[in-house]
Write a protein that holds these residues in place. Structure first.
Motif, short mmCIF file in Angstrom:
data_model
loop_
_atom_site.label_atom_id
_atom_site.label_comp_id
_atom_site.label_asym_id
_atom_site.label_seq_id
_atom_site.Cartn_x
_atom_site.Cartn_y
_atom_site.Cartn_z
N THR A 114 0.98 -1.30 -0.12
CA THR A 114 -0.12 -0.09 0.04
C THR A 114 0.82 1.25 0.16
O THR A 114 0.49 2.01 -0.84
CB THR A 114 -0.91 0.07 1.14
N ALA A 115 1.88 1.25 0.97
CA ALA A 115 2.58 2.43 0.81
C ALA A 115 3.39 2.85 -0.43
O ALA A 115 3.53 3.73 -1.07
CB ALA A 115 3.82 2.21 2.04
N PHE A 116 3.93 1.59 -1.14
CA PHE A 116 4.65 1.68 -2.44
C PHE A 116 3.60 2.12 -3.44
O PHE A 116 4.11 3.13 -4.34
CB PHE A 116 5.11 0.27 -2.83
N GLY A 159 1.43 8.60 -7.16
CA GLY A 159 1.98 9.84 -6.99
C GLY A 159 1.90 10.76 -5.84
O GLY A 159 1.80 11.79 -6.10
N TYR A 160 1.20 10.09 -4.86
CA TYR A 160 1.40 10.93 -3.69
C TYR A 160 2.65 11.26 -3.02
O TYR A 160 3.51 10.71 -3.18
CB TYR A 160 0.47 9.83 -2.61
N SER A 161 2.51 12.46 -2.49
CA SER A 161 3.84 13.05 -1.79
C SER A 161 3.85 12.12 -0.76
O SER A 161 2.86 11.48 0.00
CB SER A 161 3.60 14.68 -1.49
N THR A 162 5.09 12.01 0.01
CA THR A 162 5.25 11.34 1.23
C THR A 162 4.52 11.76 2.33
O THR A 162 3.86 11.04 2.93
CB THR A 162 6.72 11.61 1.74
N GLY A 163 3.90 13.16 2.48
CA GLY A 163 3.12 13.41 3.60
C GLY A 163 1.74 13.08 3.26
O GLY A 163 1.25 13.03 4.11
N GLU A 164 1.46 13.06 1.85
CA GLU A 164 0.09 12.78 1.71
C GLU A 164 -0.12 11.49 2.01
O GLU A 164 -1.09 11.01 2.44
CB GLU A 164 -0.25 13.09 0.00
N ALA A 165 0.68 10.68 1.38
CA ALA A 165 0.64 9.06 1.65
C ALA A 165 0.59 8.73 3.15
O ALA A 165 -0.28 7.90 3.54
CB ALA A 165 1.70 8.41 0.88
N ALA A 166 1.56 9.41 4.01
CA ALA A 166 1.64 9.07 5.38
C ALA A 166 0.16 9.40 5.88
O ALA A 166 -0.27 8.77 6.79
CB ALA A 166 2.77 9.69 5.84
N LYS A 167 -0.39 10.50 5.59
CA LYS A 167 -1.52 10.98 6.19
C LYS A 167 -2.77 10.02 5.65
O LYS A 167 -3.30 9.75 6.59
CB LYS A 167 -1.94 12.45 5.64
N LYS A 168 -2.77 9.65 4.38
CA LYS A 168 -3.80 8.68 4.03
C LYS A 168 -3.60 7.28 4.88
O LYS A 168 -4.82 6.81 5.26
CB LYS A 168 -3.61 8.61 2.57
N LEU A 201 6.25 5.77 7.06
CA LEU A 201 5.88 5.64 5.47
C LEU A 201 7.28 5.32 5.02
O LEU A 201 7.60 4.56 3.93
CB LEU A 201 5.35 6.84 4.88
N LYS A 202 8.44 6.13 5.15
CA LYS A 202 9.78 6.00 4.58
C LYS A 202 10.39 4.83 4.83
O LYS A 202 10.86 4.23 4.01
CB LYS A 202 10.73 7.38 4.95
N ALA A 203 10.19 4.61 6.04
CA ALA A 203 10.68 2.96 6.33
C ALA A 203 10.04 1.90 5.59
O ALA A 203 10.83 1.08 5.03
CB ALA A 203 10.61 2.75 7.78
N ARG A 204 8.59 1.91 5.40
CA ARG A 204 7.92 1.06 4.61
C ARG A 204 8.23 1.16 3.19
O ARG A 204 8.56 -0.14 2.76
CB ARG A 204 6.36 1.29 4.67
N LEU A 205 8.64 2.29 2.60
CA LEU A 205 8.93 2.52 1.24
C LEU A 205 10.45 1.88 0.99
O LEU A 205 10.63 1.04 -0.05
CB LEU A 205 8.79 3.90 0.98
N TRP A 206 11.20 1.89 1.85
CA TRP A 206 12.55 1.34 1.86
C TRP A 206 12.70 0.05 1.78
O TRP A 206 13.23 -0.79 0.82
CB TRP A 206 13.53 1.81 2.97
N ARG A 207 11.69 -0.56 2.59
CA ARG A 207 11.49 -2.00 2.84
C ARG A 207 10.95 -2.66 1.57
O ARG A 207 11.33 -3.76 1.19
CB ARG A 207 10.80 -2.56 4.00
N ALA A 208 10.00 -2.03 0.93
CA ALA A 208 9.22 -2.21 -0.05
C ALA A 208 10.19 -2.39 -1.43
O ALA A 208 10.36 -3.21 -2.28
CB ALA A 208 8.05 -1.44 -0.39
N ARG A 209 11.20 -1.17 -1.48
CA ARG A 209 11.91 -1.07 -2.55
C ARG A 209 12.90 -1.92 -2.51
O ARG A 209 13.37 -2.84 -3.66
CB ARG A 209 12.43 0.23 -2.72
#
Length: 84
Positions: free
Chosen positions: A15-17, A24-33, A41-49
């Motif tokens: 979902t984070a990825f 195309g959500y920004s980091t802030g928008e995705a975190a808020k959602k 969110l950044k940690a989840r994105l790192w793990r997903a990537r």
């Protein structure tokens, strides 16, 4: 190939990825959602990537080995050729 690998991610990572990288959500928008901090969110994105890169790398190596007949050690099949 990417969608098959996305399906293998945990729902949290997927979902984070998808929100950040595909929708195309920004980091802030995705975190808020998702109701998490930006750092979460950044940690989840790192793990997903990281997981996607590992899985894609393994699949691409297998495809390459199938096409070339090499087993990853520079050897063809079970034996090395006489000039290797």
């Amino acid at each position: 190939m990417i969608s098959a690998n996305l399906d293998e991610l945990s729902p949290l990572l997927r979902t984070a990825f998808v929100l950040r990288e595909m929708e195309g959500y920004s980091t802030g928008e995705a975190a808020k959602k998702l109701g998490v901090t930006e750092n979460t969110l950044k940690a989840r994105l790192w793990r997903a990537r990281h997981q996607l890169a590992e899985r894609l790398g393994r699949r691409l190596r297998r495809i390459s080995e199938d096409v070339t007949g090499r087993n990853g050690n520079g050897m063809m099949g079970e034996e090395a050729c006489s000039y290797c």
